[in-house]
Design a protein around this motif. Structure first.
Motif, PDB file in Angstrom:
ATOM      1  N   THR A  31       0.761  -1.434   0.299  1.00 17.23           N
ATOM      2  CA  THR A  31       0.047  -0.091  -0.359  1.00 17.23           C
ATOM      3  C   THR A  31       0.591   1.141   0.548  1.00 17.23           C
ATOM      4  OG1 THR A  31      -0.040  -0.370   2.552  1.00 17.23           O
ATOM      5  CG2 THR A  31      -1.760  -1.030   0.526  1.00 17.23           C
ATOM      6  N   ARG A  88      -2.918  -1.946   8.520  1.00 17.64           N
ATOM      7  CA  ARG A  88      -2.291  -0.964   9.388  1.00 17.64           C
ATOM      8  C   ARG A  88      -3.791  -0.351  11.167  1.00 17.64           C
ATOM      9  NH1 ARG A  88       1.844   0.786   5.783  1.00 17.64           N
ATOM     10  NH2 ARG A  88       3.987   1.656   7.284  1.00 17.64           N
ATOM     11  N   ARG A 172       6.962   7.175  12.300  1.00 19.83           N
ATOM     12  CA  ARG A 172       6.361   5.849  12.293  1.00 19.83           C
ATOM     13  C   ARG A 172       6.300   5.147  13.504  1.00 19.83           C
ATOM     14  NH1 ARG A 172       9.778   6.298   6.397  1.00 19.83           N
ATOM     15  NH2 ARG A 172       9.239   4.243   6.829  1.00 19.83           N
TER      16      ARG A 172
HETATM   17  P1  ADP Z   1       6.951   1.373   5.973  1.00 19.04           P
HETATM   18  O1  ADP Z   1       6.830   0.291   5.802  1.00 19.04           O
HETATM   19  O2  ADP Z   1       8.376   1.197   5.337  1.00 19.04           O
HETATM   20  O3  ADP Z   1       6.884   2.010   7.190  1.00 19.04           O
HETATM   21  P2  ADP Z   1       5.714   1.801   3.914  1.00 19.04           P
HETATM   22  O4  ADP Z   1       5.532   2.296   2.031  1.00 19.04           O
HETATM   23  O5  ADP Z   1       4.792   0.742   3.711  1.00 19.04           O
HETATM   24  O6  ADP Z   1       6.261   2.635   4.708  1.00 19.04           O
HETATM   25  O7  ADP Z   1       4.367   3.500   3.663  1.00 19.04           O
HETATM   26  C1  ADP Z   1       4.320   4.590   3.550  1.00 19.04           C
HETATM   27  C2  ADP Z   1       3.756   5.445   4.183  1.00 19.04           C
HETATM   28  O8  ADP Z   1       2.438   5.223   3.539  1.00 19.04           O
HETATM   29  C3  ADP Z   1       3.065   5.750   5.762  1.00 19.04           C
HETATM   30  O9  ADP Z   1       4.151   5.835   6.496  1.00 19.04           O
HETATM   31  C4  ADP Z   1       1.928   6.272   5.358  1.00 19.04           C
HETATM   32  O10 ADP Z   1       1.555   6.950   5.770  1.00 19.04           O
HETATM   33  C5  ADP Z   1       1.132   5.464   4.278  1.00 19.04           C
HETATM   34  N1  ADP Z   1       0.111   4.218   4.655  1.00 19.04           N
HETATM   35  C6  ADP Z   1       0.973   2.910   4.082  1.00 19.04           C
HETATM   36  N2  ADP Z   1      -0.336   2.144   3.760  1.00 19.04           N
HETATM   37  C7  ADP Z   1      -1.078   2.270   4.740  1.00 19.04           C
HETATM   38  C8  ADP Z   1      -2.475   1.836   5.374  1.00 19.04           C
HETATM   39  N3  ADP Z   1      -2.087   0.185   5.455  1.00 19.04           N
HETATM   40  N4  ADP Z   1      -3.227   2.555   6.089  1.00 19.04           N
HETATM   41  C9  ADP Z   1      -2.681   4.053   6.159  1.00 19.04           C
HETATM   42  N5  ADP Z   1      -1.479   4.721   6.075  1.00 19.04           N
HETATM   43  C10 ADP Z   1      -0.804   3.401   5.081  1.00 19.04           C
END
Ligand code: ADP
Ligand code: ADP
Ligand code: ZN
Length: 216
Positions: A31, A88, A172
């Protein structure tokens, strides 16, 4: 087979998902990648998500729930998917259960990459990826074979994420502890939660994940 990978930022979800996609033919659905594509494309969702992502906070559930419901319905996900970064929140997990049961599908494994949060700032600070093919690397833990050249496709254009700054990483990690960690008891109750040592070297983690999936 449908698998979810859970763990804080830097746990190795993307790294392992890239490998599992190759080995098992499971469609890797990230995502974070989907949202970054929306931001890059300047779409309505991208405009809404951009500032939130830059702050390191979570994008609203409704956006993610629709995005994933639509994505899972596409033919390439029918043979099995590997979710990275979703769900998440417990609300996202409940919505996923509803979507899957309407499609007569279910989750086979929810795999937690168990890591020490304090080690994640160093992991994320050294993270970079190939702009062309998306292959992921780390300055110390997973360098390219030839400096500045992608092992997978030979491109020399590497990128770092704007939200991988140490201050944002801390936000985060806090979002993970507060909003995402409650998923663990949720899935434990369902009997689908498995744990893998995410502090082991990348190849070892890959082997442990493979063992789990092969045993299914
Ligand atoms: P990582 O795994 O390094 O934390 P991601 O690439 O999965 O980062 O996510 C980057 C950003 O995208 C998150 O910090 C959030 O802002 C947003 N995001 C991704 N997936 C979700 C989700 N399922 N719900 C809410 N926000 C999301
Ligand atoms: P996530 O998707 O969970 O945010 P990544 O898979 O992008 O995490 O990994 C974060 C960084 O740490 C990357 O630079 C990756 O190369 C590196 N990394 C991933 N797994 C390990 C590991 N087991 N040991 C050391 N470094 C790792
Ligand atoms: Zn590449």
């Amino acid at each position: 087979m449908n698998v979810v990978l859970v763990g804080p930022p830097g746990a190795g979800k993307g790294t392992q998902a890239q490998r599992l996609q190759e080995t098992y033919g499971l469609r890797h659905l990230s995502t974070g990648d989907m949202l970054r594509a929306e931001v890059a494309g300047g779409t309505a969702i991208g405009k809404q998500a951009k500032a939130i992502m830059e702050r390191g906070e979570l994008v609203p559930d409704a956006i993610l729930i629709n995005m994933i419901a639509e994505r899972i319905g596409q033919p390439d996900a029918a043979k099995g998917f590997l979710l990275d970064g979703f769900p998440r929140t417990v609300a996202q997990a409940e919505a996923l259960d509803t979507t899957l049961s309407a499609r007569k599908q279910r989750l086979d494994h929810v795999i937690q990459l168990v890591v020490d949060n304090d080690a994640m700032v160093e992991r994320i600070s050294g993270r970079f990826s190939c702009k062309k093919c998306g292959a992921g690397y780390h300055d110390s833990f997973r360098p390219t074979k030839k400096a500045g050249v992608c092992d997978a496709c030979g491109s020399t254009e590497m990128v770092r994420r704007p939200d991988d700054k140490p201050e944002t990483v801390r936000t985060r990690l806090a979002a993970y502890d507060k909003q995402t960690a409650p998923l663990l008891p949720y899935y434990r109750r369902q009997g689908v939660l498995r744990e893998v040592d995410g502090m082991a070297p990348i190849d070892t983690v890959a082997r442990l994940l493979g063992n789990l999936i092969d045993a299914a």
